[in-house]
Design a protein around this motif. Structure first.
Motif, PDB file in Angstrom:
ATOM      1  N   LEU A 119      -7.786  -6.358  -2.733  1.00  0.00           N
ATOM      2  CA  LEU A 119      -7.332  -5.451  -1.680  1.00  0.00           C
ATOM      3  C   LEU A 119      -7.140  -6.281  -0.422  1.00  0.00           C
ATOM      4  CD1 LEU A 119      -6.709  -2.475  -1.090  1.00  0.00           C
ATOM      5  CD2 LEU A 119      -9.065  -2.234  -0.276  1.00  0.00           C
ATOM      6  N   GLU A 166       0.818  -1.217   0.000  1.00  0.00           N
ATOM      7  CA  GLU A 166       0.000   0.000   0.000  1.00  0.00           C
ATOM      8  C   GLU A 166       0.852   1.268   0.000  1.00  0.00           C
ATOM      9  OE1 GLU A 166      -2.843   2.402   3.098  1.00  0.00           O
ATOM     10  OE2 GLU A 166      -0.960   1.447   3.612  1.00  0.00           O
ATOM     11  N   PHE A 222      -3.274  -3.047   3.183  1.00  0.00           N
ATOM     12  CA  PHE A 222      -4.134  -1.872   3.163  1.00  0.00           C
ATOM     13  C   PHE A 222      -4.520  -1.500   4.587  1.00  0.00           C
ATOM     14  CE2 PHE A 222      -8.396   0.083   2.905  1.00  0.00           C
ATOM     15  CZ  PHE A 222      -8.095   1.166   2.102  1.00  0.00           C
ATOM     16  N   TYR A 247      -3.295  -4.762  -3.918  1.00  0.00           N
ATOM     17  CA  TYR A 247      -2.645  -3.839  -2.991  1.00  0.00           C
ATOM     18  C   TYR A 247      -2.566  -4.542  -1.643  1.00  0.00           C
ATOM     19  CZ  TYR A 247      -3.312  -0.032  -6.355  1.00  0.00           C
ATOM     20  OH  TYR A 247      -3.279   0.770  -7.475  1.00  0.00           O
TER      21      TYR A 247
END
Length: 386
Positions: free
Chosen positions: A293, A247, A275, A272
């Motif tokens: 995510l 991130e 996070f 990502y």
């Protein structure tokens, strides 16, 4: 001479990088004079307070831009690349210079010489530097794989590749990347771990998703990263690959968009990672959305007993992800209660000790890992952006 002395030199500066003791952090030291005496004595150019090092142990000289070492009659010897020095010996950039049991990597740098310091480790960093040569040359890594499951069924849909090695002092990612940082080889190490991770993942059942980490240093040379990914896809055309970007490194929307285009072309997906570990970058989610995510463990740990406000906050982030077409993944799930809460909050995938500890690829079988074939979990989100 102070270890933190910095020199502004007109010519190339010779650098010694290593630990001065097992309980010290590794540093870079400039060979700031010629001759440059290394020993236990206080008058030495570089003082090493080790009983194994002689008072005046060895002498370095710079002649016509070349570095030479001479042993000064030490008890425990001076070595270059493991060979004991009997007379004057040339030392080149990349060589290992050993003073008794203390090992330095020799380097050369022009202009302002920075002193790099890394966090201490319980392992012998000096020996780790020697081993790092072998790790890179022989690609002596042993990737481990941790299951990623579908929350609704707890069936395995993929694995994250985690870096491991059997070499002494380099068993963990922290140890490996600490040594790599001293030599500016974080990107090279990351590529080796990724390549070997995909190669050995062929032993995993049912062609699962394989989540691959990147090091932030790789994003500084995106052309090199792209070259690495193209070579990986050429070697493994059918592997279902997901590239993880931390991130904190996903801060440039144009850069992430360009990387996303390359991944789409190669049939790879984007995640990502971690996070919420730092600043939750919601802007990047909208402007350069990933396929996955991965919510940081700090947001997940103890979520079952967290306040209603914290749970609502997490649920809202999961909903935002879903609205953007992003699959949410909860990292670090360890208990049945955390699993149940994360499922209630809307997480699609989960990862953590609740579902399995990291192990070599051959450990997993269709029965033990409960693999769900990719065809049964719908289209890959990467296809939606093609």
């Amino acid at each position: 001479m102070s270890l933190t002395t910095l020199s502004l030199l007109n010519d190339a500066a010779w650098i010694l990088t290593g630990q001065l003791g097992v309980d010290q952090v590794a540093r870079s030291v400039t060979v700031a004079s010629s001759p440059f005496v290394i020993g236990r004595g206080a008058s030495a150019s570089l003082t090493i307070a080790s009983p194994a090092v002689s008072t005046s142990h060895a002498e370095l000289r710079i002649e016509n831009g070349e570095l030479w070492v001479r042993d000064l009659g030490s008890t425990n010897g001076t070595f270059v690349n493991g060979v004991r020095v009997a007379s004057d010996a040339a030392v080149r950039a990349g060589d290992l210079l050993q003073i008794a049991g203390i090992v330095f990597r020799v380097g050369v740098q022009r202009g302002y010489v920075d002193c790099k310091t890394i966090a201490g480790d319980s392992t012998d960093q000096a020996l780790a530097l020697i081993q790092f040569d072998k790790l890179i040359a022989e690609r002596a890594v042993l990737p481990h794989y941790q299951p990623i499951v579908q929350m609704s069924t707890q069936r395995t849909v993929g694995f994250e590749v985690l870096g491991r090695s059997l070499l002494f002092g380099l068993g963990t990612p922290h140890a490996m990347f600490s040594a790599a940082a001293l030599l500016d080889l974080e990107g090279e190490l990351s590529r080796i771990l990724r390549d070997e991770g995909v190669r050995l993942a062929e032993a995993l059942p049912a062609n699962p998703l394989v989540f691959l980490n990147t090091h932030p240093a790789e994003l500084q040379d995106q052309a090199l990263l792209e070259k690495s990914l193209r070579e990986l896809r050429l070697a493994f055309p059918d592997a279902a690959l997901v590239l993880e970007i931390h991130e904190a490194a996903a801060t440039s929307v144009p850069q992430m968009r360009a990387l996303r285009c390359v991944l789409n072309e190669l049939g790879m997906q984007l995640a990502y990672d971690d996070f919420g570990a730092g600043q939750a970058r919601l802007a990047e989610l909208g402007d350069a959305p990933p396929d996955y995510l991965k919510f940081d463990i700090q947001l997940i740990r103890g979520i079952d007993s967290a306040s209603a406000e914290r749970q609502r906050m997490l649920a809202s982030l999961v909903r935002i992800s879903a609205d953007l077409g992003i699959v949410s993944l909860a990292e670090g799930i360890e208990t049945a209660a955390e699993h149940a809460t994360c499922r209630r909050l809307g997480f699609v995938y989960g990862q953590g000790f609740r579902y399995g500890t990291p192990a070599t690829a051959g450990t997993f079988t269709t029965e033990s890992s409960r693999i769900t074939p990719l065809a049964t979990i719908g289209p890959r989100l990467g296809d939606m952006y093609s």
